[in-house]
Design a protein around this motif. Structure first.
Motif, PDB file in Angstrom:
ATOM      1  N   ARG A  15       0.852  -1.183   0.000  1.00  0.00           N
ATOM      2  CA  ARG A  15       0.000   0.000   0.000  1.00  0.00           C
ATOM      3  C   ARG A  15       0.890   1.237   0.000  1.00  0.00           C
ATOM      4  NH1 ARG A  15      -4.101   0.551   4.884  1.00  0.00           N
ATOM      5  NH2 ARG A  15      -5.156  -1.123   3.726  1.00  0.00           N
ATOM      6  N   THR A  16       0.547   2.206  -0.849  1.00  0.00           N
ATOM      7  CA  THR A  16       1.321   3.438  -0.916  1.00  0.00           C
ATOM      8  C   THR A  16       0.409   4.644  -0.731  1.00  0.00           C
ATOM      9  OG1 THR A  16       1.103   3.696  -3.324  1.00  0.00           O
ATOM     10  CG2 THR A  16       2.963   2.376  -2.521  1.00  0.00           C
ATOM     11  N   ILE A  17       0.970   5.689  -0.127  1.00  0.00           N
ATOM     12  CA  ILE A  17       0.297   6.978   0.023  1.00  0.00           C
ATOM     13  C   ILE A  17       1.289   8.047  -0.418  1.00  0.00           C
ATOM     14  CG2 ILE A  17      -0.784   8.620   1.604  1.00  0.00           C
ATOM     15  CD1 ILE A  17      -1.616   6.298   3.356  1.00  0.00           C
ATOM     16  N   ASP A  18       0.874   8.873  -1.365  1.00  0.00           N
ATOM     17  CA  ASP A  18       1.789   9.867  -1.947  1.00  0.00           C
ATOM     18  C   ASP A  18       3.046   9.209  -2.499  1.00  0.00           C
ATOM     19  OD1 ASP A  18       0.211  12.114  -1.538  1.00  0.00           O
ATOM     20  OD2 ASP A  18       0.949  12.372   0.501  1.00  0.00           O
ATOM     21  N   GLY A  76      -8.663   0.694  -2.820  1.00  0.00           N
ATOM     22  CA  GLY A  76      -7.804   1.420  -3.737  1.00  0.00           C
ATOM     23  C   GLY A  76      -7.555   0.568  -4.960  1.00  0.00           C
ATOM     24  N   SER A 112      -2.774  12.014  -3.119  1.00  0.00           N
ATOM     25  CA  SER A 112      -2.633  11.361  -1.823  1.00  0.00           C
ATOM     26  C   SER A 112      -3.556  10.167  -1.638  1.00  0.00           C
ATOM     27  CB  SER A 112      -2.910  12.370  -0.698  1.00  0.00           C
ATOM     28  OG  SER A 112      -4.230  12.885  -0.811  1.00  0.00           O
ATOM     29  N   GLU A 113      -4.350   9.810  -2.685  1.00  0.00           N
ATOM     30  CA  GLU A 113      -5.231   8.664  -2.524  1.00  0.00           C
ATOM     31  C   GLU A 113      -4.424   7.390  -2.320  1.00  0.00           C
ATOM     32  OE1 GLU A 113      -7.561   7.449  -5.805  1.00  0.00           O
ATOM     33  OE2 GLU A 113      -5.945   7.607  -7.246  1.00  0.00           O
ATOM     34  N   VAL A 114      -5.046   6.428  -1.658  1.00  0.00           N
ATOM     35  CA  VAL A 114      -4.397   5.142  -1.419  1.00  0.00           C
ATOM     36  C   VAL A 114      -4.278   4.389  -2.728  1.00  0.00           C
ATOM     37  CG1 VAL A 114      -4.634   2.910  -0.286  1.00  0.00           C
ATOM     38  CG2 VAL A 114      -5.214   5.005   0.946  1.00  0.00           C
ATOM     39  N   ARG A 115      -3.095   3.869  -2.985  1.00  0.00           N
ATOM     40  CA  ARG A 115      -2.871   3.022  -4.150  1.00  0.00           C
ATOM     41  C   ARG A 115      -2.188   1.748  -3.694  1.00  0.00           C
ATOM     42  NH1 ARG A 115       0.632   5.184  -8.455  1.00  0.00           N
ATOM     43  NH2 ARG A 115      -0.269   3.459  -9.624  1.00  0.00           N
ATOM     44  N   TYR A 116      -2.186   0.755  -4.570  1.00  0.00           N
ATOM     45  CA  TYR A 116      -1.538  -0.512  -4.268  1.00  0.00           C
ATOM     46  C   TYR A 116      -0.560  -0.866  -5.375  1.00  0.00           C
ATOM     47  CZ  TYR A 116      -4.850  -1.097  -0.485  1.00  0.00           C
ATOM     48  OH  TYR A 116      -5.569  -0.923   0.663  1.00  0.00           O
TER      49      TYR A 116
END
Length: 223
Positions: A157-160, A173, A184-188
């Motif tokens: 999980r990544t943020i920014d 996400g 800044s949305e949550v991504r994977y």
């Protein structure tokens, strides 16, 4: 003999695509089924695939009762030969128990699709129970790749653009960047084990790693 089958693999390996293909194949042979999902990336009660396929489904929330839903339909004369259960990692252990009961007591095939572990490398409750109860598990053969080119096995999980290892287990996400949403949305992101352990996702690697030095001097003139 009906079966409870768990199809699993990391993100980006085609689970939802296979779920929709399974539904197409089963229905093409005059079998009647129902589709279920939970926290789909689209934010709707739909099974969606990254290659563009989609189909409406019933949303499974924490209070959803598989057994009551299926038995009620059968009592009203509906036919049901199989269930397609996408995002099964988000189901509760009790819901998986009900799916096993549907297979055993009603003779209905149940095909579940989901990832095993979260961004902390810990098993989801639904996946853990499926491992314990399923008649068989199938690991999908499509192998996503880490940014380094190695086989990706872990979900990050990544943020920014920065990998995180703490937070709620369930945050919806996707692996695709949406230009219409805040950065800044949550991504994977899927990573190999080594880079997951090092918390080195693609954006961090691109910002910190220097090009490899070639094993010869390119400045020398040819003789």
């Amino acid at each position: 003999m009906a079966e409870l089958v768990f199809f699993t693999g990391p993100m980006d390996c085609g689970k939802s695509t296979l779920a929709l293909q399974m539904h197409h194949t089963q229905s093409a042979h005059d079998r009647v089924g129902e589709l279920f999902t939970c926290h789909d990336r689209s934010g709707q009660a739909v099974i969606t695939s990254r290659i563009g396929l989609a189909a409406p489904a019933l949303e499974v929330d924490a209070d959803f009762d598989f057994w009551t839903t299926v038995v009620d339909r059968l009592h009203h004369g509906a036919r049901l030969d199989y269930l397609i259960c996408d995002e099964a990692q988000f189901y509760t252990a009790g819901q998986v128990d009900d799916l096993a009961r549907i297979v055993d007591d009603l003779g209905i095939d149940v095909f579940c699709f989901g990832i095993l572990a979260d961004f902390r490398t810990e098993l989801f409750p639904g996946s853990k129970r499926l491992v314990e109860l399923s008649d068989r598990m199938e690991t999908l053969q499509v192998q996503p790749l880490c940014w380094c080119g190695e086989r990706a096995t872990h979900n990050a999980r990544t943020i920014d653009g920065v990998m995180v290892t703490e937070g709620s287990q369930v945050v919806v996400g996707d692996t695709e960047l949406d230009p219409d949403r805040p950065v800044s949305e949550v991504r994977y992101e899927v990573l190999c084990r080594r880079h997951h352990r090092q918390q080195m996702n693609k954006s961090v690697a691109m910002a910190t790693l220097s090009p490899e030095v070639l094993p010869f001097d390119t400045s020398q003139e040819e003789l």
